[in-house]
Design a protein around this motif. Structure first.
Motif, PDB file in Angstrom:
ATOM      1  N   HIS A   1       0.841  -1.130   0.121  1.00  0.00           N
ATOM      2  CA  HIS A   1       0.058   0.131   0.153  1.00  0.00           C
ATOM      3  C   HIS A   1       0.712   1.322   0.008  1.00  0.00           C
ATOM      4  O   HIS A   1       1.889   1.240   0.580  1.00  0.00           O
TER       5      HIS A   1
ATOM      6  N   HIS B   1       0.693   4.936   1.760  1.00  0.00           N
ATOM      7  CA  HIS B   1      -0.153   5.579   2.999  1.00  0.00           C
ATOM      8  C   HIS B   1      -0.786   6.654   2.375  1.00  0.00           C
ATOM      9  O   HIS B   1      -0.943   7.477   1.673  1.00  0.00           O
TER      10      HIS B   1
ATOM     11  N   GLU C   1       7.862   5.162   7.525  1.00  0.00           N
ATOM     12  CA  GLU C   1       7.483   3.978   8.270  1.00  0.00           C
ATOM     13  C   GLU C   1       8.784   3.294   8.454  1.00  0.00           C
ATOM     14  O   GLU C   1       9.812   3.367   7.688  1.00  0.00           O
TER      15      GLU C   1
ATOM     16  N   HIS D   1       4.825   0.292  -0.023  1.00  0.00           N
ATOM     17  CA  HIS D   1       5.825  -0.900   0.310  1.00  0.00           C
ATOM     18  C   HIS D   1       5.067  -2.309   0.329  1.00  0.00           C
ATOM     19  O   HIS D   1       3.917  -2.176   0.704  1.00  0.00           O
TER      20      HIS D   1
ATOM     21  N   HIS E   1      -4.352   3.961   5.013  1.00  0.00           N
ATOM     22  CA  HIS E   1      -3.812   2.946   4.035  1.00  0.00           C
ATOM     23  C   HIS E   1      -4.426   3.021   2.520  1.00  0.00           C
ATOM     24  O   HIS E   1      -5.860   3.263   2.891  1.00  0.00           O
TER      25      HIS E   1
HETATM   26 ZN    ZN Z   1       2.810   1.059   5.751  1.00  0.00          ZN
END
Ligand code: ZN
Ligand code: F6R
Length: 197
Positions: A90, A92, A99, A138, A161
């Protein structure tokens, strides 16, 4: 949800659960329809069993600016055709949120790309820390066919997400199994217009 500080412990090698867990998500083959290259292999596997591909244990916090949500991601070992088990992947929703991933056990990689179509693949081994920069989609891939890939992740409470972009276009790159080990390839089924995203 309490606003007080708290502690918890990460799973050791051979374990997958953190000592604290507020939500446990299980993703099986059915929720990954259309994401693997080999559709025949996917359907044949599904006809036998809706296999569990990965699990996420989260230590929840409010989805708010300033909060940090963290948890354990466990991608089990296996192949669909010649493609390793992997997460959906996904962006963000708040694109500018980063992250951190820390590899506890197993090995594999993170397939990443930004909206401009730049790609990166970084490899996980126990102890690896990966910084997923803001704006990069990612997907975790377990390239060890015998062991779980267990990572600890931390992201902003307000990140959200966006699964739809990857569900619609796929990732530009895929990771396939070969006799010589994992191979990163361009995705022949990528559904966007190259250079247009
Ligand atoms: Zn993530
Ligand atoms: C959160 C994050 C991880 C993933 C998890 C499962 O932002 O990146 O917690 O959610 O590894 O992957 P997805 O969400 O792609 O199914």
């Amino acid at each position: 949800m309490s606003d007080k500080p708290f502690t918890f412990t990460l799973p050791g090698t051979g374990e997958i659960r953190p000592s604290r867990c507020d939500s446990h998500i299980e993703r099986c083959l059915t929720s990954m329809r259309g994401m693997f290259q080999d559709e025949k292999a996917y359907e044949a596997m599904l006809a036998v069993e809706d296999k569990l591909l990965y699990e996420v244990f989260e230590i929840r916090r409010p989805e708010a600016v300033g909060e940090l949500i963290s948890g354990i991601s466990v991608v089990h070992p296996g192949l669909v055709g010649n493609e390793y088990y992997m997460t959906k992947g996904h962006f963000h929703s708040v694109l500018a949120t980063a992250e951190i991933y820390y590899c506890i056990s197993g090995s594999g990689c993170m397939v990443m790309e930004n909206p401009e179509g730049e790609c990166d693949v970084e490899w996980f081994h126990p102890g690896t820390v990966l910084y997923v920069a803001p704006r990069w989609a990612h997907r975790s891939v377990n390239t060890d066919l015998d062991h779980d890939l267990v990572t600890y992740f931390v992201y902003s409470g307000n990140a959200g997400h966006d699964y739809k972009t990857i569900e619609t276009y796929g990732f530009h790159q895929i990771v396939m199994h070969s006799d010589k080990g994992p191979v990163v390839q361009d995705n022949p089924r990528w559904k966007g217009v190259r250079g247009a995203m």
